[in-house]
Motif scaffolding. Structure first.
Motif, PDB file in Angstrom:
ATOM      1  N   ASP A 241       0.831  -1.209   0.000  1.00 12.76           N
ATOM      2  CA  ASP A 241       0.000   0.000   0.000  1.00 12.76           C
ATOM      3  C   ASP A 241       0.864   1.257   0.000  1.00 12.76           C
ATOM      4  O   ASP A 241       0.543   2.246  -0.678  1.00 12.76           O
ATOM      5  CB  ASP A 241      -0.912   0.008   1.233  1.00 12.76           C
ATOM      6  CG  ASP A 241      -2.036  -1.010   1.146  1.00 12.76           C
ATOM      7  OD1 ASP A 241      -2.279  -1.529   0.035  1.00 12.76           O
ATOM      8  OD2 ASP A 241      -2.643  -1.309   2.198  1.00 12.76           O
ATOM      9  N   LEU A 242       1.968   1.199   0.749  1.00 12.81           N
ATOM     10  CA  LEU A 242       2.848   2.360   0.830  1.00 12.81           C
ATOM     11  C   LEU A 242       3.544   2.604  -0.514  1.00 12.81           C
ATOM     12  O   LEU A 242       3.669   3.751  -0.971  1.00 12.81           O
ATOM     13  CB  LEU A 242       3.874   2.146   1.942  1.00 12.81           C
ATOM     14  CG  LEU A 242       4.658   3.361   2.434  1.00 12.81           C
ATOM     15  CD1 LEU A 242       3.724   4.479   2.855  1.00 12.81           C
ATOM     16  CD2 LEU A 242       5.567   2.967   3.583  1.00 12.81           C
TER      17      LEU A 242
ATOM     18  N   ASN B  65       2.392   1.690  -3.474  1.00 11.96           N
ATOM     19  CA  ASN B  65       1.369   2.170  -4.413  1.00 11.96           C
ATOM     20  C   ASN B  65       1.036   3.636  -4.159  1.00 11.96           C
ATOM     21  O   ASN B  65       0.793   4.412  -5.102  1.00 11.96           O
ATOM     22  CB  ASN B  65       0.106   1.317  -4.304  1.00 11.96           C
ATOM     23  CG  ASN B  65       0.296  -0.071  -4.910  1.00 11.96           C
ATOM     24  OD1 ASN B  65       1.151  -0.263  -5.788  1.00 11.96           O
ATOM     25  ND2 ASN B  65      -0.481  -1.034  -4.454  1.00 11.96           N
ATOM     26  N   LEU B  66       1.024   4.024  -2.885  1.00 12.62           N
ATOM     27  CA  LEU B  66       0.772   5.417  -2.539  1.00 12.62           C
ATOM     28  C   LEU B  66       1.863   6.316  -3.123  1.00 12.62           C
ATOM     29  O   LEU B  66       1.581   7.377  -3.706  1.00 12.62           O
ATOM     30  CB  LEU B  66       0.707   5.568  -1.017  1.00 12.62           C
ATOM     31  CG  LEU B  66       0.506   6.983  -0.465  1.00 12.62           C
ATOM     32  CD1 LEU B  66      -0.875   7.511  -0.839  1.00 12.62           C
ATOM     33  CD2 LEU B  66       0.674   6.991   1.052  1.00 12.62           C
TER      34      LEU B  66
ATOM     35  N   ALA C 137       1.535   6.625  -6.856  1.00 12.62           N
ATOM     36  CA  ALA C 137       0.444   7.534  -7.211  1.00 12.62           C
ATOM     37  C   ALA C 137       0.879   8.988  -7.033  1.00 12.62           C
ATOM     38  O   ALA C 137       0.531   9.861  -7.854  1.00 12.62           O
ATOM     39  CB  ALA C 137      -0.778   7.243  -6.346  1.00 12.62           C
ATOM     40  N   GLY C 138       1.656   9.248  -5.970  1.00 15.69           N
ATOM     41  CA  GLY C 138       2.157  10.595  -5.750  1.00 15.69           C
ATOM     42  C   GLY C 138       3.076  11.043  -6.871  1.00 15.69           C
ATOM     43  O   GLY C 138       3.031  12.203  -7.320  1.00 15.69           O
TER      44      GLY C 138
ATOM     45  N   TRP D  78      -2.813  16.842  -2.088  1.00 12.03           N
ATOM     46  CA  TRP D  78      -2.755  15.374  -2.019  1.00 12.03           C
ATOM     47  C   TRP D  78      -2.616  14.894  -0.583  1.00 12.03           C
ATOM     48  O   TRP D  78      -3.338  13.988  -0.131  1.00 12.03           O
ATOM     49  CB  TRP D  78      -1.575  14.908  -2.871  1.00 12.03           C
ATOM     50  CG  TRP D  78      -1.403  13.420  -2.950  1.00 12.03           C
ATOM     51  CD1 TRP D  78      -2.322  12.514  -3.388  1.00 12.03           C
ATOM     52  CD2 TRP D  78      -0.230  12.692  -2.600  1.00 12.03           C
ATOM     53  NE1 TRP D  78      -1.787  11.238  -3.343  1.00 12.03           N
ATOM     54  CE2 TRP D  78      -0.511  11.329  -2.863  1.00 12.03           C
ATOM     55  CE3 TRP D  78       1.019  13.050  -2.126  1.00 12.03           C
ATOM     56  CZ2 TRP D  78       0.428  10.319  -2.639  1.00 12.03           C
ATOM     57  CZ3 TRP D  78       1.960  12.058  -1.916  1.00 12.03           C
ATOM     58  CH2 TRP D  78       1.665  10.705  -2.158  1.00 12.03           C
TER      59      TRP D  78
ATOM     60  N   ASN E  31      -5.230  12.359   2.356  1.00  5.79           N
ATOM     61  CA  ASN E  31      -4.775  10.977   2.583  1.00  5.79           C
ATOM     62  C   ASN E  31      -4.347  10.796   4.030  1.00  5.79           C
ATOM     63  O   ASN E  31      -3.380  11.409   4.492  1.00  5.79           O
ATOM     64  CB  ASN E  31      -3.613  10.648   1.636  1.00  5.79           C
ATOM     65  CG  ASN E  31      -3.401   9.152   1.508  1.00  5.79           C
ATOM     66  OD1 ASN E  31      -3.169   8.468   2.486  1.00  5.79           O
ATOM     67  ND2 ASN E  31      -3.507   8.652   0.279  1.00  5.79           N
TER      68      ASN E  31
ATOM     69  N   MET F 142      -2.990   8.257   5.438  1.00 10.28           N
ATOM     70  CA  MET F 142      -1.784   7.448   5.653  1.00 10.28           C
ATOM     71  C   MET F 142      -0.530   8.305   5.812  1.00 10.28           C
ATOM     72  O   MET F 142       0.474   7.863   6.346  1.00 10.28           O
ATOM     73  CB  MET F 142      -1.548   6.482   4.480  1.00 10.28           C
ATOM     74  CG  MET F 142      -2.419   5.236   4.459  1.00 10.28           C
ATOM     75  SD  MET F 142      -1.924   4.146   3.096  1.00 10.28           S
ATOM     76  CE  MET F 142      -0.271   3.650   3.607  1.00 10.28           C
ATOM     77  N   ILE F 143      -0.613   9.540   5.320  1.00  8.17           N
ATOM     78  CA  ILE F 143       0.588  10.352   5.211  1.00  8.17           C
ATOM     79  C   ILE F 143       0.782  11.243   6.438  1.00  8.17           C
ATOM     80  O   ILE F 143      -0.139  11.948   6.849  1.00  8.17           O
ATOM     81  CB  ILE F 143       0.530  11.229   3.940  1.00  8.17           C
ATOM     82  CG1 ILE F 143       0.418  10.349   2.689  1.00  8.17           C
ATOM     83  CG2 ILE F 143       1.760  12.126   3.844  1.00  8.17           C
ATOM     84  CD1 ILE F 143       0.239  11.129   1.405  1.00  8.17           C
TER      85      ILE F 143
ATOM     86  N   GLN G  50       5.180   7.752   6.527  1.00 13.89           N
ATOM     87  CA  GLN G  50       3.940   7.051   6.851  1.00 13.89           C
ATOM     88  C   GLN G  50       3.568   7.287   8.296  1.00 13.89           C
ATOM     89  O   GLN G  50       4.386   7.146   9.209  1.00 13.89           O
ATOM     90  CB  GLN G  50       4.095   5.551   6.601  1.00 13.89           C
ATOM     91  CG  GLN G  50       2.836   4.753   6.930  1.00 13.89           C
ATOM     92  CD  GLN G  50       3.105   3.256   6.956  1.00 13.89           C
ATOM     93  OE1 GLN G  50       4.253   2.835   7.039  1.00 13.89           O
ATOM     94  NE2 GLN G  50       2.048   2.466   6.895  1.00 13.89           N
TER      95      GLN G  50
END
Length: 430
Positions: free
Chosen positions: A301-302, A304-305, A308-309, A328, A332, A334-335, A426
């Motif tokens: 997931d990290l 992929n994040l 995407a960024g 962004w 989110n 997660m960030i 994260q």
């Protein structure tokens, strides 16, 4: 107090046989004063199992003296006051060895005997007497059957303690350091002694499943054990949650009321623990597999994040990175923070903090600003110097927020042909 015997380890066979008979007499026929302190019919030995989930078996039995009419601490205090602590300590050990021998377990199934040693006596000149070896031989046991438990905080003379440990290790005894995590244990001394086992005290184990700081302390001690070649035993485990947490953190052995209370030899039923151990091992395996899968998914997931960024920044001018990052990051959860570096490690954007994370008021923890040099940060050089496209750090304390985080650094190949590095911290649970 008995005089220190220096020659028994290098003497001729004649002298050795003579000293053996003398020590054997001391152990088997305690003085009248010791008998007065603790008559023979007032000393019982109880055993508490020590178990391994990986082996699903009882690997040890700790022998515990249980005097009648008075607590063991009071008995030893009385013996110390009378100047008979050494004799009483030896007497308890010989009774423990005899009780262990009389269990009549097959050698292939025989757990190790964990035997407490009144470590403070090492400062009083008993090191080198050979009494422990003599007692072992007198009861028909072998040194490899016995784990000597020492509390290193009770000894001032480090060199004598080290000689004691090295000598008995060479004879085949196993060495354990007891009560680690209580008092003022000297970690460099433990690393120097290199015991076979370190026993983590109940004060560290109690409530460890609910205490992040205890968990981190335990991780550090287990890492120390791995570094110096020592197994870790969690002592005083009383609940399933404590057991599961200690096992997940890497403890090898366990002891405590969750499995069994100390009992007389006649009441020991070791086979009855097997179903309990099997269930605990099964539960731990399920939890471990779930944790592995969760880490894999979290890492994916990290990554992929981060990808995407990068896609969001790839086709816009570098001067517009801040606006895009702010939008962004703000959407989110997660960030914790995000920022962009150039190919030399210089920060070319501001640091954008995640939702609900205002800058720290402590100037030690301040978000980095444009122009900050990150060239010597792990997340930069581990990416650039290895040719990797992505790198995820271990957990560390963020200098931007003072919170625990991990950083994923990703190569950003810009449409202009320039190369940048997108860094995302994260957000981790406290």
């Amino acid at each position: 107090m008995f005089p220190r015997v220096q020659c028994c380890w290098i003497a001729t066979n004649v002298i050795r046989r003579h000293s053996r008979s003398m020590v054997h007499a001391e152990l088997m026929e305690p003085t009248m004063e010791v008998s007065a302190i603790l008559p023979s019919n007032q000393l019982n030995i109880h055993f508490q199992p020590i178990v391994s989930l990986k082996q699903t078996s009882v690997v040890g039995l700790e022998a515990l003296a249980r005097p009648a009419l008075m607590g063991v601490g009071q008995k030893f205090a009385k013996a110390r006051k009378a100047g008979k602590l050494l004799e009483l300590d030896r007497r308890c050990r010989i009774r423990a060895m005899e009780a262990y021998r009389d269990l009549n377990l097959p050698r292939s199934l025989r757990p190790f005997l964990f035997l407490n040693f009144e470590t403070s006596l090492i400062d009083e000149g008993v090191e080198g007497s050979g009494a422990l070896l003599e007692a072992t031989e007198a009861t028909g046991l072998e040194p490899s059957d016995i784990v000597i438990e020492l509390n290193e905080t009770k000894v001032q003379d480090t060199m004598t303690l080290k000689r004691f440990v090295e000598r008995h290790r060479e004879l085949g005894f196993l060495i354990a350091i007891d009560d680690l995590g209580s008092g003022h244990s000297n970690l460099p001394r433990i690393a120097e002694l290199r015991p076979h086992i370190i026993k983590l005290d109940r004060s560290l184990i109690a409530g460890v499943d609910r205490d992040f700081c205890k968990q981190e302390m335990m991780k550090s001690l287990i890492l120390l054990g791995k570094t110096i070649g020592t197994l870790v035993l969690a002592e005083g485990v009383e609940t399933q949650a404590e057991l599961d947490t200690c096992a997940a953190l890497g403890a090898e052995f366990f002891q405590g009321y969750h499995f069994a209370r100390p009992k007389p030899a006649a009441n020991l039923h070791l086979a009855a623990l097997h179903p309990v151990l099997m269930e605990a091992a099964r539960r731990q395996r399920v939890k471990a597999v779930a944790a592995i899968r969760a880490r894999q998914m979290e890492g994916l997931d990290l990554i992929n994040l981060a990808r995407a960024g990068c896609e969001g920044l790839r086709h816009i001018a570098a001067q517009m990175f801040d606006g895009a990052l702010a939008n962004w990051v703000g959407t989110n959860t997660m960030i914790e923070a995000a920022y962009v570096l150039d190919g030399d490690g210089l920060q070319i954007s501001n640091t954008h903090l995640g939702q609900g994370l205002p800058p720290s008021r402590n100037r030690l923890f301040t978000p980095a600003t444009r122009g900050t040099d990150h060239a010597n940060k792990e997340y930069f050089f581990s990416l650039i110097d290895t040719g990797l496209h992505e790198h995820i750090t271990d957990t560390y304390i963020s200098l931007a927020t003072g919170q625990r985080c991990r950083t994923v650094a990703t190569r950003l190949e810009h449409a202009s042909g320039a190369s940048f590095v997108l860094c995302i911290d994260q957000r981790l649970k406290p």
